[in-house]
Design a protein around this motif. Sequence first.
Motif: not given
Length: 140
Positions: A103-111
């Motif tokens: 989930e944290q990786l998804k947030g970083l990818l979205n950023a």
Amino acid sequence: MDDAELDQIRKARLEQLKAQSGGASSSGVGPAAGGGGGGGGQDQARQQEAEQRQSMLNQILEPEAADRLGRIRLVKEQRATQVENQLIMMAQTGQIRQKVTEEQLKGLLNAVADTKEEEKIVVSRRKGWGLDDDDDLFDL
């Protein structure tokens, strides 16, 4: 992530930076120290750098997050590399205190995706080059 793991990551990154800047040859460590080893030395250095990088990422990412990043690499290698670089930098500066979840990786990818502008490909065709049809090339 405990202090020993962070120290190991920092040491690996320091060695990587030394190798990139040519500092490894002056210290007598690594494949660059041989001087004149040809292309084989560069291949070995790249492989060693990739292994160090993968080792750091294994310490930073949970298995699910690492799998997702691997799948992203298959589709968009440049974006995956950009995210990996950001993760490694965050770990080295102490911003990451525990393993990164999916989930944290998804947030970083979205950023990363939000900061990158949309790429456009514009095709402009020129008219009037004297040939209307490909068959005209073969008429003599």
